[in-house]
Design an enzyme around this catalytic site. Structure first.
Site, PDB file in Angstrom:
ATOM      1  CB  SER A  44      26.872  -3.874 -18.229  1.00 28.58           C
ATOM      2  OG  SER A  44      28.055  -3.095 -18.298  1.00 28.58           O
ATOM      3  CE  LYS A  95      35.234  -7.807 -12.333  1.00 29.12           C
ATOM      4  NZ  LYS A  95      35.237  -6.818 -11.245  1.00 29.12           N
ATOM      5  CG  ASN A 116      38.549  -4.086 -14.335  1.00 25.59           C
ATOM      6  OD1 ASN A 116      39.660  -3.846 -14.807  1.00 25.59           O
ATOM      7  ND2 ASN A 116      37.755  -3.150 -13.852  1.00 25.59           N
ATOM      8  CG  ASP A 131      37.341  -3.682 -10.388  1.00 21.31           C
ATOM      9  OD1 ASP A 131      36.746  -2.911 -11.158  1.00 21.31           O
ATOM     10  OD2 ASP A 131      37.205  -4.923 -10.420  1.00 21.31           O
ATOM     11  N   GLY A 156      34.991  -7.841   4.123  1.00 22.51           N
ATOM     12  CA  GLY A 156      35.031  -8.822   3.045  1.00 22.51           C
ATOM     13  C   GLY A 156      36.472  -9.144   2.685  1.00 22.51           C
ATOM     14  N   GLY A 158      36.972 -11.126  -0.473  1.00 21.78           N
ATOM     15  CA  GLY A 158      36.857 -11.737  -1.800  1.00 21.78           C
ATOM     16  C   GLY A 158      37.621 -10.925  -2.826  1.00 21.78           C
TER      17      GLY A 158
HETATM   18  P1  ATR Z   1      33.679 -10.516  -4.931  1.00 22.69           P
HETATM   19  O1  ATR Z   1      34.550 -10.972  -6.056  1.00 22.69           O
HETATM   20  O2  ATR Z   1      32.533  -9.641  -5.335  1.00 22.69           O
HETATM   21  O3  ATR Z   1      34.457  -9.939  -3.800  1.00 22.69           O
HETATM   22  P2  ATR Z   1      33.526 -13.057  -3.633  1.00 22.69           P
HETATM   23  O4  ATR Z   1      34.946 -13.306  -3.996  1.00 22.69           O
HETATM   24  O5  ATR Z   1      32.532 -14.150  -3.779  1.00 22.69           O
HETATM   25  O6  ATR Z   1      32.927 -11.835  -4.424  1.00 22.69           O
HETATM   26  O7  ATR Z   1      33.527 -12.564  -2.109  1.00 22.69           O
HETATM   27  C1  ATR Z   1      32.376 -12.198  -1.454  1.00 22.69           C
HETATM   28  C2  ATR Z   1      32.751 -11.633  -0.080  1.00 22.69           C
HETATM   29  O8  ATR Z   1      31.545 -11.189   0.562  1.00 22.69           O
HETATM   30  C3  ATR Z   1      33.395 -12.622   0.857  1.00 22.69           C
HETATM   31  O9  ATR Z   1      34.319 -11.942   1.679  1.00 22.69           O
HETATM   32  C4  ATR Z   1      32.206 -13.125   1.693  1.00 22.69           C
HETATM   33  O10 ATR Z   1      32.559 -13.602   2.956  1.00 22.69           O
HETATM   34  P3  ATR Z   1      33.095 -15.121   3.134  1.00 22.69           P
HETATM   35  O11 ATR Z   1      34.501 -15.146   2.633  1.00 22.69           O
HETATM   36  O12 ATR Z   1      33.015 -15.381   4.599  1.00 22.69           O
HETATM   37  O13 ATR Z   1      32.153 -15.970   2.329  1.00 22.69           O
HETATM   38  C5  ATR Z   1      31.440 -11.839   1.820  1.00 22.69           C
HETATM   39  N1  ATR Z   1      30.016 -12.005   2.116  1.00 22.69           N
HETATM   40  C6  ATR Z   1      29.060 -12.449   1.281  1.00 22.69           C
HETATM   41  N2  ATR Z   1      27.844 -12.411   1.890  1.00 22.69           N
HETATM   42  C7  ATR Z   1      28.055 -11.945   3.151  1.00 22.69           C
HETATM   43  C8  ATR Z   1      27.219 -11.671   4.265  1.00 22.69           C
HETATM   44  N3  ATR Z   1      25.892 -11.888   4.218  1.00 22.69           N
HETATM   45  N4  ATR Z   1      27.790 -11.178   5.381  1.00 22.69           N
HETATM   46  C9  ATR Z   1      29.125 -10.963   5.448  1.00 22.69           C
HETATM   47  N5  ATR Z   1      29.972 -11.211   4.438  1.00 22.69           N
HETATM   48  C10 ATR Z   1      29.451 -11.689   3.291  1.00 22.69           C
END
Ligand code: ATR
Length: 303
Positions: A44, A95, A116, A131, A156, A158
């Site tokens: 970190s 988080k 966060n 964030d 994404g 997530g």
């Molecule tokens: P964070 O809190 O960092 O956003 P997360 O909630 O686990 O982590 O979400 C990860 C995101 O990255 C998700 O949108 C995931 O897609 P899925 O919902 O389909 O799983 C995306 N992700 C992770 N690896 C990926 C890859 N190789 N290609 C495309 N999307 C990916």
């Protein structure tokens, strides 16, 4: 090691990790204590960032790292509070637990369902999430790309994108498109935010004929593993900015594709990291640090 012994050892690791800096604080009871908690945490940059802010502003704080036990976040956070800690930054994987621990949840944390940053005042535990605002400040103030009237693509769906979309929409974008491997997750997010502005969801294959994005943001966790999300090169054709939320990894596969495909500017998430820290610093201390020197110090060239 038996589970109980491992648990005990990780609980003990909290005070040990605070080390000499805590001693210094005890010597001066006026020093306010802050920390970042996560697991793992050794990587970190938060102690460096907050210490630099405090030094520049003459604020008397100490800021340490806490490796929270995977099964003991709440106990570690409360132990820090009980030892007169004033606030915590919270990182992976705590988080959501930090959000749940709070007694008062501010809007950005409620939207993200995750915190966060925590602030301890008496028995109150306030939860914030900086964030998303950190990302927007970096894009608009540091990189000079206005989001107003722009079409933004977020990859994404997530936690990272969940926190980012509302502050992006608040900048009066024309449209935010959320593309995700699992389309249903993107659709759920878009539905949740539809009252805040025009926001739609799709899968990566739906992007094949899309060319009109001004800003493309990678909020997947793919770059952490040097993996490219399956995004078609054409989306970068007219882009003023391609932004990868990860930092310190140089030219990620996402940024390399963006550069080759014609994005006018590429950036990683170092500015977002420092800007979210600055927001937490203002929230805790009431004074705003200058982020530029710290961003410059932490920037890894995109080569
Ligand atoms: P964070 O809190 O960092 O956003 P997360 O909630 O686990 O982590 O979400 C990860 C995101 O990255 C998700 O949108 C995931 O897609 P899925 O919902 O389909 O799983 C995306 N992700 C992770 N690896 C990926 C890859 N190789 N290609 C495309 N999307 C990916």
């Amino acid at each position: 090691m038996p589970a109980r012994a491992a648990q005990l050892r990780s609980c003990l690791a909290v005070p040990l990790a605070l080390g000499a800096r805590r001693l210094a604080a005890r010597e001066n009871p006026m020093t306010d204590r802050y920390a970042v908690i996560g697991n793992p945490i050794a990587h970190s940059k938060s102690p460096l960032i907050h210490t630099a802010f405090a030094r520049a502003l003459g604020e008397d704080i100490e800021y340490t790292r806490i490796e929270g036990p995977l099964d003991g976040f709440a106990a570690a956070a409360l132990a820090f509070r009980d030892a007169l800690g004033k606030g915590l930054n919270v990182t992976v994987p705590f988080k959501v637990q930090a959000f749940e621990l709070a007694t008062d949840r501010h809007e950005a944390a409620r939207i993200a369902g995750a915190a966060n940053a925590l602030k301890f005042t008496g028995s109150r535990i306030e939860a914030e999430n900086f964030d998303g605002v950190g990302l927007v400040h970096d894009i608009e103030r540091n990189l000079g790309v206005s989001l107003r009237g722009r079409r933004v693509l977020c990859l994404g769906a997530g936690g990272a994108v969940r926190g980012a979309v509302p502050p992006i929409l608040a900048r009066a974008t024309t449209e935010v498109v959320i593309a995700n491997r699992t389309v249903a997750t993107a659709q759920t997010l878009a539905g949740q935010f539809s009252a805040r502005g025009r926001v739609t969801a799709c899968g990566y294959t739906d992007l094949a004929h899309e060319q009109g994005f001004d800003v493309v943001i990678n909020g997947t966790s793919a770059s952490l593993n040097a993996v490219l999300p399956p995004v078609p090169a054409a989306v970068f054709g007219n882009a003023a900015l391609a932004y990868d939320m990860v930092y310190g990894k140089g030219l990620t596969p996402f940024l390399r594709l963006a550069r080759e495909a014609g994005a006018a500017r590429c950036a990683d998430g170092v500015g977002m990291l420092v800007e979210q820290a600055a927001e937490a610093f203002v929230w805790w201390r009431g004074v705003r640090p200058d982020t530029r020197p710290v961003i410059d110090q932490l920037t890894v060239p995109l080569a």
